[in-house]
Scaffold this motif. Structure first.
Motif, PDB file in Angstrom:
ATOM      1  N   ASP A   1       6.142  -0.162 -11.799  1.00 31.84           N
ATOM      2  CA  ASP A   1       5.218   0.486 -12.305  1.00 31.84           C
ATOM      3  C   ASP A   1       3.721   0.326 -11.737  1.00 31.84           C
ATOM      4  O   ASP A   1       2.844   1.174 -12.014  1.00 31.84           O
ATOM      5  N   LEU A   2       3.595  -0.893 -10.994  1.00 34.23           N
ATOM      6  CA  LEU A   2       2.318  -0.887 -10.449  1.00 34.23           C
ATOM      7  C   LEU A   2       2.510  -0.430  -8.961  1.00 34.23           C
ATOM      8  O   LEU A   2       1.580  -0.567  -8.052  1.00 34.23           O
ATOM      9  N   ASP A   3       3.482   0.179  -8.636  1.00 35.74           N
ATOM     10  CA  ASP A   3       3.766   0.872  -7.272  1.00 35.74           C
ATOM     11  C   ASP A   3       3.884  -0.096  -6.322  1.00 35.74           C
ATOM     12  O   ASP A   3       3.361   0.095  -5.071  1.00 35.74           O
ATOM     13  N   LEU A   4       4.151  -1.183  -6.494  1.00 37.21           N
ATOM     14  CA  LEU A   4       3.950  -2.422  -5.598  1.00 37.21           C
ATOM     15  C   LEU A   4       5.529  -2.482  -4.809  1.00 37.21           C
ATOM     16  O   LEU A   4       5.614  -2.672  -3.660  1.00 37.21           O
TER      17      LEU A   4
ATOM     18  N   THR B   1      11.273  -7.490   1.434  1.00 36.79           N
ATOM     19  CA  THR B   1      10.065  -7.376   0.811  1.00 36.79           C
ATOM     20  C   THR B   1      10.042  -8.008  -0.597  1.00 36.79           C
ATOM     21  O   THR B   1       9.048  -8.655  -1.077  1.00 36.79           O
ATOM     22  N   ALA B   2      11.245  -7.822  -1.524  1.00 37.93           N
ATOM     23  CA  ALA B   2      11.044  -8.230  -2.813  1.00 37.93           C
ATOM     24  C   ALA B   2      11.018 -10.083  -2.551  1.00 37.93           C
ATOM     25  O   ALA B   2      10.263 -10.441  -3.323  1.00 37.93           O
TER      26      ALA B   2
ATOM     27  N   ILE C   1       7.264 -10.840  -2.075  1.00 37.88           N
ATOM     28  CA  ILE C   1       6.628 -10.845  -3.107  1.00 37.88           C
ATOM     29  C   ILE C   1       7.041 -11.983  -4.086  1.00 37.88           C
ATOM     30  O   ILE C   1       5.933 -12.678  -4.581  1.00 37.88           O
ATOM     31  N   ARG C   2       8.253 -12.521  -3.976  1.00 33.66           N
ATOM     32  CA  ARG C   2       8.753 -13.480  -4.775  1.00 33.66           C
ATOM     33  C   ARG C   2       7.915 -15.089  -4.399  1.00 33.66           C
ATOM     34  O   ARG C   2       7.385 -15.825  -4.958  1.00 33.66           O
ATOM     35  N   ARG C   3       7.939 -15.108  -2.986  1.00 27.75           N
ATOM     36  CA  ARG C   3       7.198 -16.128  -2.340  1.00 27.75           C
ATOM     37  C   ARG C   3       5.773 -16.140  -2.639  1.00 27.75           C
ATOM     38  O   ARG C   3       5.125 -17.248  -2.988  1.00 27.75           O
TER      39      ARG C   3
ATOM     40  N   LEU D   1       1.040  -6.546   1.693  1.00 24.58           N
ATOM     41  CA  LEU D   1       2.131  -5.949   2.093  1.00 24.58           C
ATOM     42  C   LEU D   1       1.901  -4.494   2.735  1.00 24.58           C
ATOM     43  O   LEU D   1       2.273  -3.978   3.481  1.00 24.58           O
ATOM     44  N   ASN D   2       0.591  -3.825   2.380  1.00 19.62           N
ATOM     45  CA  ASN D   2       0.123  -2.551   2.885  1.00 19.62           C
ATOM     46  C   ASN D   2      -0.820  -2.548   3.966  1.00 19.62           C
ATOM     47  O   ASN D   2      -1.095  -1.508   4.606  1.00 19.62           O
ATOM     48  N   ALA D   3      -1.061  -3.810   4.488  1.00 20.52           N
ATOM     49  CA  ALA D   3      -1.990  -3.926   5.617  1.00 20.52           C
ATOM     50  C   ALA D   3      -1.416  -3.506   6.716  1.00 20.52           C
ATOM     51  O   ALA D   3      -0.292  -3.978   7.276  1.00 20.52           O
TER      52      ALA D   3
END
Length: 275
Positions: A26-29, A51-52, A55-57, A72-74
């Motif tokens: 939903d957050l487009d993450l 990637t998942a 994010i969890r870490r 993540l997007n940098a």
């Protein structure tokens, strides 16, 4: 060809809950690799597993999702590393606060109540001051105050010779009672400055000095307020309490080196008043 997994299988593979995966979508993450057009079912590629887990870490470390997105997007590693470093410094500050709170709790449980205050009596004379007042929430005060005082210091600038005392703040009764209320940051000015900005309150006060972390300041408040009540001095309860930062965060990075003067408004000093 990359294998696709249902959201449930991907959850088991990454240890990220289905609810969290839906939220990240939903957050487009973290978007699914494929969404079935008829059923709406989400499918993830095995290559999305790392990637998942990243994010969890980051979430395990309490990093807000907007900062996770930046990491993540940098495309610039410097930007990514700066966000991570800033968050780690924030965690270190929280750890220090937790350690201080634990030490204070142990002391209280072991019978180390509020220290006996060394109280002096003064009469505030309503000196001129540079002031900024705002309605501040309790949890925001620790950020609002130093930022505001820094702004006042910039405003004083080359006129630092007009300073009449240490930085300070006034806290309204509502601020303590409702944990949101008026707070005034100030820099007192020499009497020669005339009327610049505003004036500080005047009247008799009982004064105690607190040495150490501001997280322990409540103990000095309890000791001083208790002393005022027990001595029958009469408290001007709706008058703001004044704090003077004799040694502030602008002077030292060591929380234990802070020195704060607490001025409790009273009705009478029973003849013990000093100018």
């Amino acid at each position: 060809m990359a294998a696709l997994l249902s959201i449930g299988d991907f959850s088991r593979l990454t240890h990220v809950s289905v609810k969290a995966l839906r939220h990240y979508h939903d957050l487009d993450l973290l978007r699914p690799a494929r969404i079935d057009p008829s059923s709406g079912y989400r499918f993830y590629a095995t290559a999305q597993g790392p990637t998942a887990q990243l994010i969890r870490r980051f979430r395990d470390l309490g990093m807000p999702l907007d900062q996770v997105r930046v990491v993540l997007n940098a495309t610039d590693p410097t930007v990514r590393d700066q966000v991570i470093a800033d968050h780690l410094r924030s965690m270190e500050r929280q750890l220090e606060q937790t350690q201080t709170a634990v030490a204070s709790l142990r002391q209280l449980l072991e019978g180390g109540g509020s220290p006996s205050p060394d109280v002096a009596f003064h009469t505030l004379t309503g000196t001129p001051a540079l002031v900024v007042s705002a309605r501040v929430a309790w949890d925001e005060a620790f950020e609002w105050l130093p930022d505001t005082l820094a702004g006042l210091r910039r405003d004083l600038g080359s006129d630092a010779g007009l300073r009449g005392g240490p930085d300070g703040a006034l806290y309204s009764a509502e601020f303590f009672e409702s944990h949101v209320g008026e707070v005034t940051a100030f820099i007192p000015l020499d009497a020669s400055a005339g009327h610049v900005g505003g004036r500080l309150p005047e009247g008799p006060v009982a004064v105690a000095v607190h040495r150490g972390s501001l997280s322990e300041l409540d103990r000095t408040y309890t000791a001083l307020g208790g002393f005022v009540a027990e001595q029958g001095l009469g408290s001007r309860t709706r008058t703001a309490i004044q704090e003077n930062y004799l040694v502030s965060r602008f002077d030292t990075k060591d929380e234990h080196g802070l020195v704060t003067e607490v001025c409790w408004p009273v009705l009478s000093t029973r003849g013990e008043e000093e100018s």
